[in-house]
Design a protein around this motif. Structure first.
Motif, PDB file in Angstrom:
ATOM      1  N   ASN A 288     -13.098   6.463 -16.806  1.00  0.00           N
ATOM      2  CA  ASN A 288     -14.115   5.974 -17.733  1.00  0.00           C
ATOM      3  C   ASN A 288     -13.537   4.806 -18.525  1.00  0.00           C
ATOM      4  O   ASN A 288     -12.910   4.991 -19.571  1.00  0.00           O
ATOM      5  N   ASN A 289     -13.750   3.607 -17.994  1.00  0.00           N
ATOM      6  CA  ASN A 289     -13.173   2.415 -18.599  1.00  0.00           C
ATOM      7  C   ASN A 289     -14.203   1.546 -19.323  1.00  0.00           C
ATOM      8  O   ASN A 289     -13.854   0.823 -20.250  1.00  0.00           O
ATOM      9  N   ALA A 290     -15.459   1.597 -18.923  1.00  0.00           N
ATOM     10  CA  ALA A 290     -16.472   0.704 -19.496  1.00  0.00           C
ATOM     11  C   ALA A 290     -16.522   0.837 -21.015  1.00  0.00           C
ATOM     12  O   ALA A 290     -16.501   1.951 -21.553  1.00  0.00           O
ATOM     13  N   GLY A 291     -16.580  -0.293 -21.690  1.00  0.00           N
ATOM     14  CA  GLY A 291     -16.629  -0.251 -23.145  1.00  0.00           C
ATOM     15  C   GLY A 291     -17.032  -1.582 -23.735  1.00  0.00           C
ATOM     16  O   GLY A 291     -17.130  -2.594 -23.037  1.00  0.00           O
ATOM     17  N   MET A 292     -17.267  -1.569 -25.028  1.00  0.00           N
ATOM     18  CA  MET A 292     -17.625  -2.779 -25.753  1.00  0.00           C
ATOM     19  C   MET A 292     -17.194  -2.610 -27.202  1.00  0.00           C
ATOM     20  O   MET A 292     -16.778  -1.525 -27.615  1.00  0.00           O
ATOM     21  N   THR A 293     -17.281  -3.662 -27.964  1.00  0.00           N
ATOM     22  CA  THR A 293     -16.970  -3.573 -29.386  1.00  0.00           C
ATOM     23  C   THR A 293     -17.868  -4.525 -30.156  1.00  0.00           C
ATOM     24  O   THR A 293     -18.565  -5.362 -29.575  1.00  0.00           O
ATOM     25  N   THR A 294     -17.872  -4.357 -31.435  1.00  0.00           N
ATOM     26  CA  THR A 294     -18.502  -5.312 -32.345  1.00  0.00           C
ATOM     27  C   THR A 294     -17.551  -5.501 -33.497  1.00  0.00           C
ATOM     28  O   THR A 294     -16.843  -4.557 -33.888  1.00  0.00           O
ATOM     29  N   ILE A 295     -17.487  -6.699 -34.025  1.00  0.00           N
ATOM     30  CA  ILE A 295     -16.500  -7.022 -35.052  1.00  0.00           C
ATOM     31  C   ILE A 295     -17.207  -7.439 -36.330  1.00  0.00           C
ATOM     32  O   ILE A 295     -18.088  -8.313 -36.311  1.00  0.00           O
ATOM     33  N   GLY A 296     -16.833  -6.806 -37.426  1.00  0.00           N
ATOM     34  CA  GLY A 296     -17.419  -7.165 -38.707  1.00  0.00           C
ATOM     35  C   GLY A 296     -17.154  -6.096 -39.750  1.00  0.00           C
ATOM     36  O   GLY A 296     -16.800  -4.960 -39.425  1.00  0.00           O
ATOM     37  N   PRO A 297     -17.323  -6.429 -41.033  1.00  0.00           N
ATOM     38  CA  PRO A 297     -17.114  -5.456 -42.111  1.00  0.00           C
ATOM     39  C   PRO A 297     -18.048  -4.256 -41.952  1.00  0.00           C
ATOM     40  O   PRO A 297     -19.220  -4.407 -41.586  1.00  0.00           O
ATOM     41  N   ALA A 298     -17.533  -3.067 -42.236  1.00  0.00           N
ATOM     42  CA  ALA A 298     -18.330  -1.854 -42.078  1.00  0.00           C
ATOM     43  C   ALA A 298     -19.626  -1.915 -42.879  1.00  0.00           C
ATOM     44  O   ALA A 298     -20.677  -1.442 -42.423  1.00  0.00           O
ATOM     45  N   ALA A 299     -19.579  -2.509 -44.056  1.00  0.00           N
ATOM     46  CA  ALA A 299     -20.763  -2.584 -44.915  1.00  0.00           C
ATOM     47  C   ALA A 299     -21.863  -3.456 -44.327  1.00  0.00           C
ATOM     48  O   ALA A 299     -23.016  -3.376 -44.759  1.00  0.00           O
TER      49      ALA A 299
ATOM     50  N   MET B 265       0.844  -1.199   0.000  1.00  0.00           N
ATOM     51  CA  MET B 265       0.000   0.000   0.000  1.00  0.00           C
ATOM     52  C   MET B 265       0.881   1.252   0.000  1.00  0.00           C
ATOM     53  O   MET B 265       1.932   1.284   0.624  1.00  0.00           O
ATOM     54  N   SER B 266       0.419   2.276  -0.719  1.00  0.00           N
ATOM     55  CA  SER B 266       1.096   3.570  -0.692  1.00  0.00           C
ATOM     56  C   SER B 266       0.058   4.639  -0.374  1.00  0.00           C
ATOM     57  O   SER B 266      -1.139   4.362  -0.316  1.00  0.00           O
ATOM     58  N   ASP B 267       0.508   5.873  -0.198  1.00  0.00           N
ATOM     59  CA  ASP B 267      -0.412   6.950   0.153  1.00  0.00           C
ATOM     60  C   ASP B 267      -0.588   7.931  -0.990  1.00  0.00           C
ATOM     61  O   ASP B 267      -1.001   9.073  -0.788  1.00  0.00           O
ATOM     62  N   LEU B 268      -0.298   7.518  -2.222  1.00  0.00           N
ATOM     63  CA  LEU B 268      -0.385   8.409  -3.374  1.00  0.00           C
ATOM     64  C   LEU B 268      -1.767   9.042  -3.497  1.00  0.00           C
ATOM     65  O   LEU B 268      -1.896  10.231  -3.789  1.00  0.00           O
ATOM     66  N   PHE B 269      -2.812   8.244  -3.276  1.00  0.00           N
ATOM     67  CA  PHE B 269      -4.186   8.749  -3.380  1.00  0.00           C
ATOM     68  C   PHE B 269      -4.921   8.649  -2.041  1.00  0.00           C
ATOM     69  O   PHE B 269      -6.140   8.482  -2.003  1.00  0.00           O
ATOM     70  N   GLU B 270      -4.176   8.790  -0.958  1.00  0.00           N
ATOM     71  CA  GLU B 270      -4.772   8.723   0.371  1.00  0.00           C
ATOM     72  C   GLU B 270      -5.834   9.811   0.535  1.00  0.00           C
ATOM     73  O   GLU B 270      -5.652  10.950   0.098  1.00  0.00           O
ATOM     74  N   ASN B 271      -6.964   9.458   1.125  1.00  0.00           N
ATOM     75  CA  ASN B 271      -8.085  10.361   1.361  1.00  0.00           C
ATOM     76  C   ASN B 271      -8.773  10.806   0.071  1.00  0.00           C
ATOM     77  O   ASN B 271      -9.531  11.791   0.075  1.00  0.00           O
ATOM     78  N   GLU B 272      -8.536  10.097  -1.019  1.00  0.00           N
ATOM     79  CA  GLU B 272      -9.208  10.392  -2.280  1.00  0.00           C
ATOM     80  C   GLU B 272     -10.158   9.251  -2.628  1.00  0.00           C
ATOM     81  O   GLU B 272      -9.971   8.109  -2.205  1.00  0.00           O
ATOM     82  N   THR B 273     -11.168   9.585  -3.409  1.00  0.00           N
ATOM     83  CA  THR B 273     -12.168   8.608  -3.834  1.00  0.00           C
ATOM     84  C   THR B 273     -12.192   8.535  -5.351  1.00  0.00           C
ATOM     85  O   THR B 273     -12.186   9.577  -6.026  1.00  0.00           O
ATOM     86  N   ALA B 274     -12.240   7.330  -5.864  1.00  0.00           N
ATOM     87  CA  ALA B 274     -12.235   7.111  -7.310  1.00  0.00           C
ATOM     88  C   ALA B 274     -13.406   6.235  -7.720  1.00  0.00           C
ATOM     89  O   ALA B 274     -13.758   5.280  -7.023  1.00  0.00           O
ATOM     90  N   ILE B 275     -13.993   6.556  -8.861  1.00  0.00           N
ATOM     91  CA  ILE B 275     -14.939   5.670  -9.528  1.00  0.00           C
ATOM     92  C   ILE B 275     -14.236   5.090 -10.749  1.00  0.00           C
ATOM     93  O   ILE B 275     -13.647   5.835 -11.540  1.00  0.00           O
ATOM     94  N   VAL B 276     -14.317   3.775 -10.911  1.00  0.00           N
ATOM     95  CA  VAL B 276     -13.807   3.116 -12.118  1.00  0.00           C
ATOM     96  C   VAL B 276     -14.974   2.395 -12.768  1.00  0.00           C
ATOM     97  O   VAL B 276     -15.542   1.468 -12.187  1.00  0.00           O
ATOM     98  N   THR B 277     -15.357   2.828 -13.954  1.00  0.00           N
ATOM     99  CA  THR B 277     -16.478   2.177 -14.630  1.00  0.00           C
ATOM    100  C   THR B 277     -16.009   0.886 -15.298  1.00  0.00           C
ATOM    101  O   THR B 277     -14.845   0.755 -15.687  1.00  0.00           O
ATOM    102  N   GLY B 278     -16.930  -0.053 -15.407  1.00  0.00           N
ATOM    103  CA  GLY B 278     -16.573  -1.339 -16.002  1.00  0.00           C
ATOM    104  C   GLY B 278     -15.446  -2.020 -15.264  1.00  0.00           C
ATOM    105  O   GLY B 278     -14.526  -2.571 -15.867  1.00  0.00           O
ATOM    106  N   ALA B 279     -15.521  -1.999 -13.923  1.00  0.00           N
ATOM    107  CA  ALA B 279     -14.386  -2.435 -13.104  1.00  0.00           C
ATOM    108  C   ALA B 279     -14.511  -3.849 -12.573  1.00  0.00           C
ATOM    109  O   ALA B 279     -13.743  -4.260 -11.710  1.00  0.00           O
ATOM    110  N   SER B 280     -15.452  -4.622 -13.074  1.00  0.00           N
ATOM    111  CA  SER B 280     -15.631  -5.974 -12.549  1.00  0.00           C
ATOM    112  C   SER B 280     -14.725  -6.996 -13.215  1.00  0.00           C
ATOM    113  O   SER B 280     -14.671  -8.150 -12.780  1.00  0.00           O
ATOM    114  N   ARG B 281     -13.997  -6.581 -14.256  1.00  0.00           N
ATOM    115  CA  ARG B 281     -13.124  -7.530 -14.948  1.00  0.00           C
ATOM    116  C   ARG B 281     -12.074  -6.777 -15.761  1.00  0.00           C
ATOM    117  O   ARG B 281     -12.145  -5.573 -15.941  1.00  0.00           O
ATOM    118  N   GLY B 282     -11.100  -7.517 -16.263  1.00  0.00           N
ATOM    119  CA  GLY B 282     -10.139  -6.979 -17.217  1.00  0.00           C
ATOM    120  C   GLY B 282      -9.360  -5.779 -16.733  1.00  0.00           C
ATOM    121  O   GLY B 282      -8.959  -5.679 -15.568  1.00  0.00           O
TER     122      GLY B 282
END
Length: 262
Positions: free
Chosen positions: A91-102, A1-18
């Motif tokens: 802001n980490n949450a994201g998704m993609t779709t794969i396929g030809p643009a057409a 543990m370090s104190d770089l962000f001590e007493n600070e609060t962060a939200i990380v979206t899409g934080a359940s994996r990866g």
């Protein structure tokens, strides 16, 4: 543990994996109280919370669909009620779709844009207003992609969304600099996660294909991306409006495929 962000609060979206999970864990290691945002998998989110708490950190899980303004607003309100303030948003949450643009279905296009671009804007807007109200600065880190700065086959919606994230980041950095709110972006290359494995299967390329086209001849790691975010979230760097390219040299390389690494 370090104190770089001590007493600070962060939200990380899409934080359940990866990458999101790795970022949340790293911020907690540096002393931040972390909100683990998830959309559907509360079990995975709680596992991340338990891991952080087992290491002596502080974390809570909060459900929210980042593309829904009301959800994000409620998440920020819950964060402030629980911890007193919001200092960092990733802001980490994201998704993609794969396929030809057409052949991209317009519903798939809209869903990628809704999550990957509109979701980032909503998060920035709600968090930015909260940070302005607190009048104590803050940091926003948007997870973009190297594909937001280059063309990449079979990824039209994703490339478009991430390009939007990059210029949105620069615009908000300019607007909010006077409020001492830094807004930066991280643009990862190919990072080894279970999600990467799934997209590789869909797109039909191998690990060796990626290594062969990356000057550093390997995938990036979740730990490395978390370290990059930790740097961008600091309040002592004089850095805002920047895009940190973390792609092992991919976008800098004009030669491309390094057959035999000659």
């Amino acid at each position: 543990m370090s104190d770089l962000f001590e007493n600070e609060t962060a939200i990380v979206t899409g934080a359940s994996r990866g990458i999101g999970s790795g970022i949340a864990t790293k911020l907690a290691e540096h002393g931040a109280s972390v909100v683990i945002n998830y959309r559907s998998s509360d079990q995975r989110a709680m596992e991340v919370v338990e891991e952080i708490e087992a290491d002596g950190g502080t974390a809570v899980a909060v459900q929210a669909d980042v593309s829904e303004y009301g959800d994000v607003e409620a998440m920020v309100e819950a964060t402030v009620e629980r911890f007193g303030a919001l200092d960092i948003l990733v802001n980490n949450a994201g998704m993609t779709t794969i396929g030809p643009a057409a052949e991209v279905d317009i519903a798939d296009w809209r869903r990628v844009i809704d999550i990957d671009l509109t979701g980032v804007f909503i998060g920035c807007q709600v968090a930015g207003c909260q940070m302005q109200e607190q009048a104590d600065g803050g940091a926003i880190v948007n997870i973009a992609s190297m594909m937001g700065q280059m063309g990449y086959h079979m990824r039209a919606p994703y490339c478009a969304a991430k390009a939007g994230v990059i210029n949105l980041t620069r615009t908000l950095a300019v607007e909010w600099a006077a409020d001492d709110i830094s807004v930066n972006a991280l643009a990862p290359g190919f990072i080894k996660t279970d999600i990467t494995d799934q997209t590789q299967d869909s797109a039909g390329y191998t690990d060796d294909d990626i290594r062969g086209r990356t000057p550093m001849a390997r995938f990036g790691t979740v730990e490395e991306m978390a370290n990059c975010v930790s740097f961008l979230a600091r309040d002592d760097t004089f850095v805002t409006g920047e895009v940190l390219q973390a792609d092992g040299g991919w976008t800098s390389d004009a030669w491309r495929y390094h057959e035999g690494r000659v």
